[in-house]
Design an enzyme around this catalytic site. Sequence first.
Site, PDB file in Angstrom:
ATOM      1  N   THR A 145      -1.346  -0.851  -4.403  1.00  0.00           N
ATOM      2  CA  THR A 145      -2.254   0.282  -4.576  1.00  0.00           C
ATOM      3  C   THR A 145      -1.622   1.519  -3.951  1.00  0.00           C
ATOM      4  O   THR A 145      -0.815   1.422  -3.024  1.00  0.00           O
ATOM      5  CB  THR A 145      -3.612   0.041  -3.894  1.00  0.00           C
ATOM      6  N   GLU A 197       0.842  -1.188   0.000  1.00  0.00           N
ATOM      7  CA  GLU A 197       0.000   0.000   0.000  1.00  0.00           C
ATOM      8  C   GLU A 197       0.884   1.248   0.000  1.00  0.00           C
ATOM      9  O   GLU A 197       1.767   1.383   0.859  1.00  0.00           O
ATOM     10  CB  GLU A 197      -0.901   0.047   1.240  1.00  0.00           C
ATOM     11  N   CYS A 198       0.663   2.135  -0.942  1.00  0.00           N
ATOM     12  CA  CYS A 198       1.348   3.425  -1.005  1.00  0.00           C
ATOM     13  C   CYS A 198       2.864   3.234  -0.928  1.00  0.00           C
ATOM     14  O   CYS A 198       3.483   2.779  -1.881  1.00  0.00           O
ATOM     15  CB  CYS A 198       0.832   4.361   0.087  1.00  0.00           C
ATOM     16  N   GLY A 199       3.506   3.556   0.204  1.00  0.00           N
ATOM     17  CA  GLY A 199       4.945   3.363   0.314  1.00  0.00           C
ATOM     18  C   GLY A 199       5.360   1.929   0.082  1.00  0.00           C
ATOM     19  O   GLY A 199       6.411   1.654  -0.525  1.00  0.00           O
TER      20      GLY A 199
END
Length: 436
Positions: A427, A327-329
């Site tokens: 994501t 997720e993200c990072g």
Amino acid sequence: MPAGLVISAPASGVGKTTLTLALARAWRNCGLRVQSFKSGPDYIDPAFHAAATGRASVNIDSWAMDRATIAHLVGRGTDADIVLAEGSMGLFDGVAACGVSGTGATADIAEMLGWPVVLVIDPSGQAQTAAAIAAGLRDYRAGVRLAGVVLNRVASPRHEDLVRRALNDAGIAVFGALPRHAEISLPKRHLGLVQAEEQAEIGKLIDEAARFVSEHVDLDAVLRSAAAWSVQPAANGLNVTPPGQRIALARDAAFSFVYPHMLEAWRAAGAEISTFSPLADEAPDASADVCWLPGGYPELHAGKIAANARFRSGLRAFAETRPVHGECGGYMVLGTALTDADGISHEMTGLLGLETSFAKRRMHLGYRLAALAAPMPGHQVGARLRGHEFHYSTIVAQPDTPLAVVHDATGAVIAETGSWRGHATGTFFHLIAEDR
């Protein structure tokens, strides 16, 4: 029966977190059981709440969560003496379109639960106008009740007197006034406050805030303004599916953005969680059936991540046979390269073709509704996932197959679709809940 209050303000940066932590610690020091919540998608404040109260805090979110989920989450406060819900942004600030049970505004939670609002007002650069702002917030929405205000960063006794008189004339209670006090300021960075676990002196900081607020705020009056409440049992509980039975979770200073309710929901569903630290060059548990890399600050540790061969090779070996999600990072680390703010490119794990850069920062912020075009751990094709995106990276390349069709809160399609390749998925948004 517990009593509830919402701590809010006209805008961000006024002092909501500091007041919430100070009240929580001061009442805890008096022997009261204090339960805190965070309204909205914030990963950092709940850890500060837990440090102040000694009890886990979770997010409650009217855009992403239905009323049953919110009722289930606030149910943990039924054994407390006082419940404090810290708001986000300004009291009525949310998105333009209604989500599952609201727009994400703090006012939604206040009205839904019947908890009065304590406003933190910063009257810097004004005097009587502060009363007009408070009165406008009081009268803006009929279902939201204002308990009173706490003034913050008051310049002088004369300044305080002018503001107090105006608020009294408007029929608004003033619980106290805080002069400027730099010693209780919480340090910040580009995604908000520096995390609680990164601050060795967090206990002393909260104690000082509690002492300072106790000297200037009528704690008994604030406590009396809270509304007694009893939560109705929620039959459905949390709407969160664990990504696997045994989850290897990356957890350290670079991978720390996980909503507390997500981890609790996974465990409640019978999942086991084993943590590992990529920064300590640890690989995911070989006995796990799924690996999850949450967001955080990988850009601050990109060089170390790139140099940690055991982590990178261990993750690649894991992904040969089992799913890995970022997720993200975490998604950025699954990619091929991450360019830091100094323009230096660092090789990442290469499980996906994603390339990202912080050299030219651009803020991506907002709620996300994703319809999965491919499966990801815990969710099948067609699942509708609600989450929130907040980062400053830009996409240099995202060549793999899109994971989802992603919309923002207005319904507009956005480019941050996430992607998948083999057993790896990622994501840019952080998952909050799945539509029932």
